[in-house]
Motif scaffolding. Structure first.
Motif, PDB file in Angstrom:
ATOM      1  N   GLN B   2      36.881  51.675  40.005  1.00 51.53           N
ATOM      2  CA  GLN B   2      38.077  51.223  39.293  1.00 51.53           C
ATOM      3  C   GLN B   2      38.606  49.940  39.927  1.00 51.53           C
ATOM      4  O   GLN B   2      38.714  49.844  41.148  1.00 51.53           O
ATOM      5  CB  GLN B   2      39.140  52.320  39.359  1.00 51.53           C
ATOM      6  N   THR B   3      38.887  48.980  39.094  1.00 50.98           N
ATOM      7  CA  THR B   3      39.393  47.686  39.571  1.00 50.98           C
ATOM      8  C   THR B   3      40.725  47.406  38.914  1.00 50.98           C
ATOM      9  O   THR B   3      40.872  47.564  37.701  1.00 50.98           O
ATOM     10  CB  THR B   3      38.410  46.550  39.189  1.00 50.98           C
ATOM     11  N   THR B   4      41.699  47.015  39.710  1.00 56.66           N
ATOM     12  CA  THR B   4      43.011  46.656  39.165  1.00 56.66           C
ATOM     13  C   THR B   4      43.225  45.161  39.314  1.00 56.66           C
ATOM     14  O   THR B   4      43.003  44.595  40.383  1.00 56.66           O
ATOM     15  CB  THR B   4      44.135  47.426  39.881  1.00 56.66           C
ATOM     16  N   ILE B   5      43.619  44.555  38.217  1.00 56.55           N
ATOM     17  CA  ILE B   5      43.843  43.109  38.194  1.00 56.55           C
ATOM     18  C   ILE B   5      45.289  42.842  37.807  1.00 56.55           C
ATOM     19  O   ILE B   5      45.792  43.408  36.828  1.00 56.55           O
ATOM     20  CB  ILE B   5      42.913  42.429  37.161  1.00 56.55           C
ATOM     21  N   THR B  44      37.541  50.332  34.491  1.00 52.75           N
ATOM     22  CA  THR B  44      36.535  51.194  35.108  1.00 52.75           C
ATOM     23  C   THR B  44      35.143  50.692  34.724  1.00 52.75           C
ATOM     24  O   THR B  44      34.968  50.028  33.699  1.00 52.75           O
ATOM     25  CB  THR B  44      36.673  52.662  34.665  1.00 52.75           C
ATOM     26  N   SER B  49      33.929  41.996  39.877  1.00 50.04           N
ATOM     27  CA  SER B  49      35.377  41.778  39.833  1.00 50.04           C
ATOM     28  C   SER B  49      35.726  40.308  39.588  1.00 50.04           C
ATOM     29  O   SER B  49      36.733  40.009  38.941  1.00 50.04           O
ATOM     30  CB  SER B  49      36.039  42.278  41.116  1.00 50.04           C
ATOM     31  N   LEU B  65      42.809  39.707  41.634  1.00 50.23           N
ATOM     32  CA  LEU B  65      42.541  41.079  42.040  1.00 50.23           C
ATOM     33  C   LEU B  65      43.739  41.622  42.795  1.00 50.23           C
ATOM     34  O   LEU B  65      44.365  40.897  43.575  1.00 50.23           O
ATOM     35  CB  LEU B  65      41.296  41.146  42.940  1.00 50.23           C
TER      36      LEU B  65
END
Lengths: 66, 66
Positions: B2-5, B44, B49, B65
């Protein structure tokens, strides 16, 4: 014939594009120029003004004839 | 994964839709949840990224990021 509609609630270029497209799809519209800064749309053609207002409202914005 | 931007500059639902679509088009993305209120996107999948950040920037928003 030129009709000016006051449009409230547009916040960005996407909104301008959505309102422009909605107006262009109203029968009789020749051109639709929508201004984010002025909060208004200037429409040329022989469209019914109530239909123009309705089209903008259906996109989710407040609209009234100016 | 999971990557949050962090996304700055979204002003309406059209913006959310544009950012969501841009992220979903990045190879490896499974889901993209974009929040106007929080100014962020949670992605997800196995996407790169840097590519996610670039995709958001190409839509015209500030992105980094988190």
């Amino acid at each position: 014939m030129q009709t000016t509609i006051k449009v409230n609630g547009m916040s960005c270029g996407h909104c301008v594009a959505a309102v422009t497209k909605a107006l262009e799809n109203v029968p009789g519209v020749e051109t639709a120029q929508v201004s984010l800064e002025n909060g208004e749309a200037v429409v040329t053609g022989e469209a019914n003004s109530d239909e123009l207002v309705r089209a903008v409202k259906e996109e989710g914005y407040e609209a009234q004839l100016q």
